[in-house]
Write a protein that holds these residues in place. Structure first.
Motif, PDB file in Angstrom:
ATOM      1  N   ALA A  39       0.781  -1.213  -0.058  1.00  0.00           N
ATOM      2  CA  ALA A  39      -0.099  -0.041   0.111  1.00  0.00           C
ATOM      3  C   ALA A  39       0.914   1.247   0.072  1.00  0.00           C
ATOM      4  N   LYS A  40       0.494   2.300  -0.275  1.00  0.00           N
ATOM      5  CA  LYS A  40       1.348   3.505  -0.172  1.00  0.00           C
ATOM      6  C   LYS A  40       0.553   4.589   0.500  1.00  0.00           C
ATOM      7  N   GLN A  41       1.542   5.074   1.273  1.00  0.00           N
ATOM      8  CA  GLN A  41       1.145   6.037   2.471  1.00  0.00           C
ATOM      9  C   GLN A  41       1.903   7.169   2.098  1.00  0.00           C
ATOM     10  N   TRP A  94      -8.756  -0.320  11.065  1.00  0.00           N
ATOM     11  CA  TRP A  94      -7.973  -1.001   9.900  1.00  0.00           C
ATOM     12  C   TRP A  94      -8.730  -2.364   9.821  1.00  0.00           C
ATOM     13  N   GLY A 162      -9.094   0.823   6.983  1.00  0.00           N
ATOM     14  CA  GLY A 162      -8.386   2.257   6.900  1.00  0.00           C
ATOM     15  C   GLY A 162      -9.802   3.290   6.845  1.00  0.00           C
ATOM     16  N   TRP A 166      -9.100   7.748   8.236  1.00  0.00           N
ATOM     17  CA  TRP A 166      -8.017   7.307   7.171  1.00  0.00           C
ATOM     18  C   TRP A 166      -8.648   6.794   6.093  1.00  0.00           C
ATOM     19  N   THR A 169      -7.863   9.431   0.844  1.00  0.00           N
ATOM     20  CA  THR A 169      -6.769   8.713   0.029  1.00  0.00           C
ATOM     21  C   THR A 169      -5.610   9.665  -0.356  1.00  0.00           C
ATOM     22  N   VAL A 172      -3.335   7.628   2.506  1.00  0.00           N
ATOM     23  CA  VAL A 172      -3.043   6.156   2.415  1.00  0.00           C
ATOM     24  C   VAL A 172      -3.784   5.926   1.003  1.00  0.00           C
TER      25      VAL A 172
END
Length: 190
Positions: A39-41, A94, A162, A166, A169, A172
């Protein structure tokens, strides 16, 4: 006389069963398998993996209509490799591990594409949210082992992973790549 006929029939059945080759039990070898996710944070890739998962597999390349895969993942075994992140993953925002300790995938159809490539359709359930998915799988064999690999792209928000604060986007990304390498024993010739 009746007892003799019954005994003879039972003996004949046992002998015919012994003459048939025993079907090999198909089994996931977890120590030689991997299940991860990316995943990208804030634009930076985060690599994680699950330490505990299992599968029940009945796969016959000549009988795909009756082949099935049922896969379960212990969501509490997820790790991103940092104590801080790992302590957040089980929380309600989460994975909500206390309420949803497992994720699962159950196949509904498997289609051969040729060259050891397959498409597996089925239902993926994470955090109480179930969605139909198409899983691309490449299978190779070496000796008695079969290795199934692939990448399944999913949208984390479709599974309420998330959510809340969260769900933004820009922090995350919604896109998550689930990567797998599953080593199996007992699978017949592809």
């Amino acid at each position: 006389m009746k007892h003799t006929v019954l005994t003879a029939a039972l003996f004949a059945t046992l002998m015919s069963c012994m003459a048939l080759p025993a079907a090999a039990q198909q089994k996931l070898l977890p120590a030689q398998s991997e299940l991860g996710f990316v995943a990208k944070q804030m634009g930076v890739p985060m690599n994680g993996h699950f330490k505990k998962f299992d599968a029940q597999v009945t796969f016959d390349a000549a009988k795909l209509a009756t082949s099935k895969v049922a896969f379960t993942v212990d969501m509490g075994s997820a790790t991103l490799g940092s104590a801080e992140a790992d302590s957040e993953l089980p929380k309600a925002t989460w994975f909500n591990v206390p309420k949803f300790p497992q994720a699962s995938f159950t196949s509904s159809a498997i289609k051969a594409l040729g060259g050891g490539k397959y498409e597996m359709t089925g239902q993926l359930s994470i955090k109480g949210q179930a969605h139909d998915v198409l899983v691309p799988v490449t299978m190779t064999q070496a000796g008695a082992l079969t290795v199934a690999t692939g990448v399944l792209p999913i949208k984390r928000l479709a599974f309420k992973v998330g959510d809340g604060d969260w769900a933004d986007t820009s922090m995350v990304a919604d896109d998550v790549q689930v990567k797998f390498k599953l080593t199996l024993s007992g699978v017949g010739k592809l």
